[in-house]
Design a protein around this motif. Sequence first.
Motif, mmCIF file in Angstrom:
data_model
loop_
_atom_site.group_PDB
_atom_site.id
_atom_site.type_symbol
_atom_site.label_atom_id
_atom_site.label_comp_id
_atom_site.label_asym_id
_atom_site.label_seq_id
_atom_site.Cartn_x
_atom_site.Cartn_y
_atom_site.Cartn_z
ATOM 1 N N ILE A 21 22.057 53.586 65.626
ATOM 2 C CA ILE A 21 22.960 52.467 65.921
ATOM 3 C C ILE A 21 24.278 52.629 65.160
ATOM 4 O O ILE A 21 25.356 52.403 65.708
ATOM 5 C CB ILE A 21 22.268 51.123 65.628
ATOM 6 C CG1 ILE A 21 21.173 50.880 66.669
ATOM 7 C CG2 ILE A 21 23.276 49.980 65.593
ATOM 8 C CD1 ILE A 21 20.242 49.728 66.342
ATOM 9 N N GLU A 22 24.204 53.050 63.913
ATOM 10 C CA GLU A 22 25.444 53.237 63.149
ATOM 11 C C GLU A 22 26.282 54.381 63.722
ATOM 12 O O GLU A 22 27.506 54.293 63.736
ATOM 13 C CB GLU A 22 25.151 53.480 61.665
ATOM 14 C CG GLU A 22 26.406 53.627 60.820
ATOM 15 C CD GLU A 22 27.377 52.456 60.906
ATOM 16 O OE1 GLU A 22 28.583 52.674 60.646
ATOM 17 O OE2 GLU A 22 26.975 51.317 61.218
ATOM 18 N N VAL A 23 25.652 55.430 64.210
ATOM 19 C CA VAL A 23 26.400 56.508 64.865
ATOM 20 C C VAL A 23 27.160 55.936 66.068
ATOM 21 O O VAL A 23 28.345 56.218 66.264
ATOM 22 C CB VAL A 23 25.471 57.671 65.269
ATOM 23 C CG1 VAL A 23 26.173 58.663 66.196
ATOM 24 C CG2 VAL A 23 24.950 58.384 64.015
ATOM 25 N N GLY A 24 26.509 55.107 66.848
ATOM 26 C CA GLY A 24 27.171 54.463 67.984
ATOM 27 C C GLY A 24 28.333 53.582 67.543
ATOM 28 O O GLY A 24 29.413 53.614 68.141
ATOM 29 N N ARG A 25 28.128 52.817 66.490
ATOM 30 C CA ARG A 25 29.190 51.933 65.989
ATOM 31 C C ARG A 25 30.398 52.738 65.508
ATOM 32 O O ARG A 25 31.548 52.354 65.734
ATOM 33 C CB ARG A 25 28.666 51.056 64.858
ATOM 34 C CG ARG A 25 27.741 49.964 65.335
ATOM 35 C CD ARG A 25 27.209 49.166 64.171
ATOM 36 N NE ARG A 25 26.314 48.122 64.645
ATOM 37 C CZ ARG A 25 25.333 47.604 63.920
ATOM 38 N NH1 ARG A 25 25.110 48.024 62.680
ATOM 39 N NH2 ARG A 25 24.566 46.669 64.420
ATOM 40 N N LYS A 26 30.125 53.846 64.829
ATOM 41 C CA LYS A 26 31.226 54.691 64.350
ATOM 42 C C LYS A 26 32.049 55.221 65.516
ATOM 43 O O LYS A 26 33.273 55.224 65.465
ATOM 44 C CB LYS A 26 30.690 55.868 63.527
ATOM 45 C CG LYS A 26 30.385 55.537 62.121
ATOM 46 C CD LYS A 26 29.978 56.797 61.380
ATOM 47 C CE LYS A 26 29.751 56.468 59.933
ATOM 48 N NZ LYS A 26 29.295 57.636 59.174
ATOM 49 N N VAL A 27 31.360 55.694 66.536
ATOM 50 C CA VAL A 27 32.084 56.228 67.691
ATOM 51 C C VAL A 27 32.869 55.115 68.379
ATOM 52 O O VAL A 27 33.995 55.340 68.821
ATOM 53 C CB VAL A 27 31.141 56.989 68.646
ATOM 54 C CG1 VAL A 27 31.836 57.339 69.954
ATOM 55 C CG2 VAL A 27 30.623 58.259 67.960
ATOM 56 N N HIS A 37 38.890 57.020 80.282
ATOM 57 C CA HIS A 37 37.777 57.191 81.223
ATOM 58 C C HIS A 37 36.513 57.758 80.572
ATOM 59 O O HIS A 37 35.440 57.679 81.151
ATOM 60 C CB HIS A 37 38.200 58.062 82.422
ATOM 61 C CG HIS A 37 38.400 59.513 82.089
ATOM 62 N ND1 HIS A 37 39.577 59.998 81.553
ATOM 63 C CD2 HIS A 37 37.573 60.565 82.219
ATOM 64 C CE1 HIS A 37 39.464 61.300 81.365
ATOM 65 N NE2 HIS A 37 38.260 61.669 81.762
ATOM 66 N N LEU A 38 36.615 58.315 79.371
ATOM 67 C CA LEU A 38 35.440 58.872 78.686
ATOM 68 C C LEU A 38 34.848 57.942 77.630
ATOM 69 O O LEU A 38 33.728 58.165 77.174
ATOM 70 C CB LEU A 38 35.821 60.183 77.993
ATOM 71 C CG LEU A 38 35.820 61.448 78.810
ATOM 72 C CD1 LEU A 38 36.247 62.634 77.947
ATOM 73 C CD2 LEU A 38 34.466 61.701 79.423
ATOM 74 N N ARG A 39 35.567 56.935 77.241
ATOM 75 C CA ARG A 39 35.157 56.120 76.089
ATOM 76 C C ARG A 39 33.765 55.528 76.230
ATOM 77 O O ARG A 39 32.928 55.650 75.325
ATOM 78 C CB ARG A 39 36.183 55.019 75.837
ATOM 79 C CG ARG A 39 37.493 55.570 75.335
ATOM 80 C CD ARG A 39 38.548 54.511 75.177
ATOM 81 N NE ARG A 39 39.820 55.164 74.859
ATOM 82 C CZ ARG A 39 40.980 54.571 74.934
ATOM 83 N NH1 ARG A 39 41.065 53.286 75.295
ATOM 84 N NH2 ARG A 39 42.074 55.228 74.630
ATOM 85 N N GLY A 40 33.483 54.892 77.336
ATOM 86 C CA GLY A 40 32.171 54.266 77.522
ATOM 87 C C GLY A 40 31.042 55.273 77.508
ATOM 88 O O GLY A 40 29.978 55.025 76.920
ATOM 89 N N GLU A 41 31.266 56.415 78.138
ATOM 90 C CA GLU A 41 30.239 57.463 78.190
ATOM 91 C C GLU A 41 29.929 58.004 76.794
ATOM 92 O O GLU A 41 28.767 58.196 76.430
ATOM 93 C CB GLU A 41 30.713 58.621 79.082
ATOM 94 C CG GLU A 41 31.028 58.227 80.502
ATOM 95 C CD GLU A 41 29.811 58.166 81.365
ATOM 96 O OE1 GLU A 41 28.898 57.371 81.050
ATOM 97 O OE2 GLU A 41 29.771 58.903 82.349
ATOM 98 N N VAL A 42 30.967 58.250 76.020
ATOM 99 C CA VAL A 42 30.775 58.826 74.689
ATOM 100 C C VAL A 42 30.128 57.805 73.762
ATOM 101 O O VAL A 42 29.233 58.151 72.972
ATOM 102 C CB VAL A 42 32.108 59.369 74.129
ATOM 103 C CG1 VAL A 42 31.924 59.937 72.734
ATOM 104 C CG2 VAL A 42 32.668 60.443 75.068
ATOM 105 N N ILE A 43 30.526 56.572 73.850
ATOM 106 C CA ILE A 43 29.895 55.516 73.036
ATOM 107 C C ILE A 43 28.416 55.399 73.390
ATOM 108 O O ILE A 43 27.559 55.340 72.503
ATOM 109 C CB ILE A 43 30.636 54.175 73.215
ATOM 110 C CG1 ILE A 43 32.028 54.257 72.578
ATOM 111 C CG2 ILE A 43 29.819 53.017 72.638
ATOM 112 C CD1 ILE A 43 32.955 53.118 72.962
ATOM 113 N N THR A 44 28.103 55.387 74.674
ATOM 114 C CA THR A 44 26.699 55.319 75.098
ATOM 115 C C THR A 44 25.915 56.496 74.551
ATOM 116 O O THR A 44 24.812 56.327 74.010
ATOM 117 C CB THR A 44 26.612 55.271 76.637
ATOM 118 O OG1 THR A 44 27.249 54.070 77.091
ATOM 119 C CG2 THR A 44 25.169 55.307 77.124
ATOM 120 N N ALA A 45 26.464 57.696 74.672
ATOM 121 C CA ALA A 45 25.778 58.892 74.166
ATOM 122 C C ALA A 45 25.559 58.804 72.661
ATOM 123 O O ALA A 45 24.502 59.200 72.159
ATOM 124 C CB ALA A 45 26.575 60.145 74.517
ATOM 125 N N ALA A 46 26.539 58.279 71.943
ATOM 126 C CA ALA A 46 26.392 58.166 70.495
ATOM 127 C C ALA A 46 25.239 57.232 70.132
ATOM 128 O O ALA A 46 24.430 57.535 69.255
ATOM 129 C CB ALA A 46 27.697 57.673 69.875
#
Length: 175
Positions: A21-27, A37-46
Amino acid sequence: MDAAIAELLAPLTESRRAHTIEVGRKVERVAHLLPEHLRGEVITAAYLHDVGYGYPVTGFHPLDGANLLAAHGYSVCVCHLVAFHSGSCVEAEVRGFQANVFDQFALDSSPEMAIANDLVWWADMTTGPTGATVTFDVRLADIRSRYPEGSIVRTAIDRSEPQLRAAVQRVSGSM
């Protein structure tokens, strides 16, 4: 973090979930470095980068996670970032996996995807096992303390250190 992600993370241990969860928050906090256009995808992956620990099939969490997410209809981009996170290709080689094990998750290399990969790697490698922010060197020392010399994870982290360090430095220099 949405309910679908929380549900997928439920089988993880409490500490692994806190790390993830913290990795996701950092991203999320540095997503402005990405094209919109990539932000949501990268956040989800994190947020989902370690989901494979909760659904072991092969015993190799990046691959197990990417396969799980593909089966749940996540995008190729999300699956790619999970499959290839934090030097996983090096660990796959140490584990004896054939290089083509990642083929279904491969994307053409582009500067945008290089930044996306770096962000996930940076967040993962600066977040300790319970979600605390740590330096890259502290993170490596922690991993090395938990895995004995000669083990798969220790060998992989030792071999991938230059790639991991470079990703962390690229992101740190962009902030």
